[in-house]
Design a protein around this motif. Structure first.
Motif, PDB file in Angstrom:
ATOM      1  N   ILE A 124      20.968  -6.888   1.661  1.00 28.63           N
ATOM      2  CA  ILE A 124      19.808  -6.046   1.323  1.00 28.63           C
ATOM      3  C   ILE A 124      20.193  -5.039   0.228  1.00 28.63           C
ATOM      4  O   ILE A 124      19.532  -4.923  -0.800  1.00 28.63           O
ATOM      5  N   LEU A 125      21.291  -4.325   0.463  1.00 24.44           N
ATOM      6  CA  LEU A 125      21.675  -3.234  -0.442  1.00 24.44           C
ATOM      7  C   LEU A 125      22.154  -3.743  -1.795  1.00 24.44           C
ATOM      8  O   LEU A 125      21.832  -3.170  -2.833  1.00 24.44           O
ATOM      9  N   VAL A 154      31.017  -0.269  -2.374  1.00 27.02           N
ATOM     10  CA  VAL A 154      32.424  -0.492  -2.001  1.00 27.02           C
ATOM     11  C   VAL A 154      32.862   0.587  -1.001  1.00 27.02           C
ATOM     12  O   VAL A 154      33.548   0.305  -0.015  1.00 27.02           O
ATOM     13  N   GLU A 155      32.421   1.816  -1.246  1.00 26.34           N
ATOM     14  CA  GLU A 155      32.785   2.901  -0.317  1.00 26.34           C
ATOM     15  C   GLU A 155      32.173   2.685   1.065  1.00 26.34           C
ATOM     16  O   GLU A 155      32.800   2.950   2.091  1.00 26.34           O
ATOM     17  N   LEU A 156      30.934   2.175   1.074  1.00 29.53           N
ATOM     18  CA  LEU A 156      30.286   1.854   2.355  1.00 29.53           C
ATOM     19  C   LEU A 156      31.092   0.803   3.117  1.00 29.53           C
ATOM     20  O   LEU A 156      31.300   0.911   4.329  1.00 29.53           O
ATOM     21  N   MET A 185       0.849  -1.215   0.000  1.00 26.59           N
ATOM     22  CA  MET A 185       0.000   0.000   0.000  1.00 26.59           C
ATOM     23  C   MET A 185       0.872   1.248   0.000  1.00 26.59           C
ATOM     24  O   MET A 185       0.634   2.205  -0.724  1.00 26.59           O
ATOM     25  N   ASP A 186       1.902   1.226   0.863  1.00 24.18           N
ATOM     26  CA  ASP A 186       2.753   2.414   1.012  1.00 24.18           C
ATOM     27  C   ASP A 186       4.118   1.956   1.521  1.00 24.18           C
ATOM     28  O   ASP A 186       4.328   1.799   2.722  1.00 24.18           O
ATOM     29  N   ALA A 187       5.026   1.751   0.568  1.00 19.90           N
ATOM     30  CA  ALA A 187       6.336   1.203   0.928  1.00 19.90           C
ATOM     31  C   ALA A 187       7.110   2.151   1.837  1.00 19.90           C
ATOM     32  O   ALA A 187       7.719   1.731   2.823  1.00 19.90           O
ATOM     33  N   LYS A 188       7.076   3.461   1.524  1.00 18.39           N
ATOM     34  CA  LYS A 188       7.858   4.408   2.314  1.00 18.39           C
ATOM     35  C   LYS A 188       7.367   4.470   3.760  1.00 18.39           C
ATOM     36  O   LYS A 188       8.159   4.493   4.702  1.00 18.39           O
ATOM     37  N   GLY A 189       6.044   4.510   3.928  1.00 17.86           N
ATOM     38  CA  GLY A 189       5.476   4.553   5.282  1.00 17.86           C
ATOM     39  C   GLY A 189       5.852   3.307   6.078  1.00 17.86           C
ATOM     40  O   GLY A 189       6.205   3.383   7.263  1.00 17.86           O
ATOM     41  N   THR A 190       5.794   2.159   5.413  1.00 17.85           N
ATOM     42  CA  THR A 190       6.124   0.887   6.085  1.00 17.85           C
ATOM     43  C   THR A 190       7.599   0.868   6.475  1.00 17.85           C
ATOM     44  O   THR A 190       7.958   0.448   7.585  1.00 17.85           O
ATOM     45  N   LEU A 191       8.455   1.347   5.568  1.00 21.17           N
ATOM     46  CA  LEU A 191       9.888   1.393   5.879  1.00 21.17           C
ATOM     47  C   LEU A 191      10.158   2.299   7.073  1.00 21.17           C
ATOM     48  O   LEU A 191      11.030   2.012   7.896  1.00 21.17           O
ATOM     49  N   THR A 203      19.398   5.320   2.325  1.00 22.52           N
ATOM     50  CA  THR A 203      19.597   6.402   3.300  1.00 22.52           C
ATOM     51  C   THR A 203      19.447   5.885   4.728  1.00 22.52           C
ATOM     52  O   THR A 203      20.285   6.155   5.595  1.00 22.52           O
ATOM     53  N   GLU A 204      18.361   5.124   4.970  1.00 22.06           N
ATOM     54  CA  GLU A 204      18.109   4.616   6.322  1.00 22.06           C
ATOM     55  C   GLU A 204      19.146   3.571   6.722  1.00 22.06           C
ATOM     56  O   GLU A 204      19.570   3.515   7.872  1.00 22.06           O
ATOM     57  N   SER A 205      19.559   2.743   5.748  1.00 18.32           N
ATOM     58  CA  SER A 205      20.558   1.707   6.048  1.00 18.32           C
ATOM     59  C   SER A 205      21.878   2.340   6.475  1.00 18.32           C
ATOM     60  O   SER A 205      22.561   1.833   7.368  1.00 18.32           O
TER      61      SER A 205
END
Length: 502
Positions: free
Chosen positions: A175-176, A192-194, A105-111, A155-157
């Motif tokens: 995940i990423l 790679v930088e992460l 329904m709303d991926a951003k809200g769920t995340l 961003t959140e990760s």
């Protein structure tokens, strides 16, 4: 008048089992008609989600997505994330399904709900929320996993990665690296930088600190699959040459049965060396690599000084180590082809040629023995433990043979291509031509710790790390210290509040 009736349904959560069952169905059913009672309705449903009767809890959880409208959705996502701590398998599955349905329904809200719990929730909730992301995201369709959604995940990760355990780091990389937007060259470069940031390649390397060594190895394992001809491994290769190789024999890691840490380090370096870009201190790093290679390339017994091999005991030939070091030297040597002729004095070069010659002689004897032992064996016969070891040993020795022949050219050549013995053979890929005669495929990675040349024994190891899907013998993902000193070894995250924080 309907408002009073709905209030009566809400009050049903304080009644007996029958009233609660009815309330669990009717509260969500009429929820949208009474926006002014939204908070009371959600709280009433939450009470049912925590009821002692498992059937009432399941019914209440199953209906939770119906409350996920507008501004309520992130809150419902947060609640469902907390409910992931359930130990009842049917209940746990209902929570997973409910989360997936509101995700659509709303991926951003769920995340938002999931990540707020990963950052602030209890350890068990955090652990299960990360697991949810690592297993379920890849099942969602493209119309749900839009570019904006993937950007939010990245961003959140990054916020979470500021303080993670080793195990969590591996899951986040999974995940990423599965995100479509990070499949590009620039996406891989970002990853790679992460990893380089996590590995803390700016810090001084402490070979006697298991946390420091474990973190570097764990990070490097995550980085290796990301490297390519466009995404360079230079930073990692430089760090390994400058800091790790000189301390190879004194590395202290958390002990794991059946793992030879020094060999793992050399394998990682060998894999990365193929994708190294322009290196600042190439000559000095090549020299460090060359010096380490010499340690495993003995002089013939009669030519050793100080009675080193008194009693004519033949030196042990460490085939697995030499394969890795020789391959890395061969790869980096291409960038400075006159290293052996112009950068070494004549005496050093002569010494090296003698060592190569001695090693090559031992190698020929051993290759003949292996071919003889494997002659005529096919199918099932090659699957016995002993023969698997011999097949891998033949790959290793063939590889070393090809590389030594290259270095014997005048001037030394760096043209041959070999596939490292623990890697799958690249079929019909011109850039990865098999340079050895053996064509046996699918033999597992190994550690070949060779004994004396005429009786060298190979010790078999189960498949290694990211080469096998389940992290095989690479799986020492201890909790603790990615960011050090946070309590749980590899980055425990301090104390978190307990209790319901809906």
């Amino acid at each position: 008048q309907h408002k009073d009736a709905y209030q009566a349904i809400l009050d049903g959560v304080k009644g007996g089992a029958k009233e609660k069952r009815l309330a669990a169905q009717f509260i969500p059913k009429f929820f949208k008609h009474f926006p002014e009672l939204a908070d009371s309705a959600i709280n009433a449903q939450l009470d049912l989600c925590e009821d002692e009767d498992v059937s009432i809890r399941r019914q209440a959880i199953k209906e939770l997505p119906q409350f996920a409208t507008g501004d309520n959705l992130p809150r419902v996502a947060d609640i469902l994330t907390q409910l992931l701590q359930s130990d009842d398998s049917a209940e746990f599955n209902l929570v997973n399904n409910a989360l997936l349905s509101i995700f659509k329904m709303d991926a951003k809200g769920t995340l938002g709900g999931l990540f707020s719990q990963i950052l602030q929730g209890e350890d068990i909730v955090r652990e299960r929320a990360i697991k949810f992301l690592s297993t379920k995201l890849k099942t969602l369709p493209e119309e749900v996993m839009t570019k904006e959604v993937e950007e939010l995940i990245l961003t959140e990760s990054k916020k979470v990665l500021e303080d993670v355990t080793g195990e969590e780091f591996v899951l986040f990389m999974k995940i990423l690296s599965g995100l479509k937007s990070l499949q590009t060259v620039s996406g891989r470069q970002q990853l790679v930088e992460l990893v380089a940031e996590q590995a803390d390649l700016e810090q001084t390397f402490n070979p006697s600190d298991p946390d420091c060594v474990d973190r570097l190895l764990q990070c490097t394992r995550q980085a290796v699959p990301l490297f390519s001809k466009n995404v360079h491994s230079t930073k990692f290769v430089t760090y390994f040459c400058e800091h790790v190789l000189p301390n190879l024999s004194s590395l202290t890691t958390t002990p794991v049965e059946g793992i030879d840490t020094q060999l793992e380090v050399l394998k990682l370096l060998a894999e990365m060396s193929s994708f190294c870009g322009d290196m600042e201190k190439l000559e000095s790093n090549l020299k460090k690599l060359f010096d380490k290679l010499l340690e495993y390339m003995p002089l013939p017994p009669e030519e050793a000084e100080n009675g080193e091999n008194a009693g004519n005991e033949e030196p042990k030939l460490q085939f697995s180590y030499v394969e890795c070091l020789l391959y890395s030297f061969h790869q980096l040597g291409r960038k400075l082809p006159d290293f052996l002729t112009a950068k070494l004095n004549a005496e050093k070069l002569k010494d090296f040629k003698i060592r190569l010659q001695y090693f090559a002689r031992g190698l020929q004897v051993y290759i003949r023995q292996l071919r003889l032992a494997l002659q005529g064996k096919t199918g099932e016969a090659l699957k016995t433990e002993e023969n698997k070891i011999k097949v891998v040993a033949l790959k290793i020795t063939n590889n070393i043979n090809v590389l030594i022949k290259d270095l014997f050219h005048i001037p030394p050549s760096y043209k041959s291509t070999v596939t490292l013995s623990w890697k799958p053979v690249q079929k019909a890929d011109a850039s990865q031509k098999r340079a050895s005669e053996d064509t046996t495929s699918s033999s597992p990675p190994k550690k070949a710790s060779a004994g004396p040349k005429r009786d060298a024994r190979q010790i078999y190891n189960p498949p290694s790390g990211k080469y096998s899907s389940n992290l095989g013998s690479f799986s020492y993902e201890q909790r603790g210290g990615f960011r050090g000193g946070r309590g749980r070894g590899w980055g425990g995250r301090g104390n978190r509040s307990r209790g319901r924080i809906y």
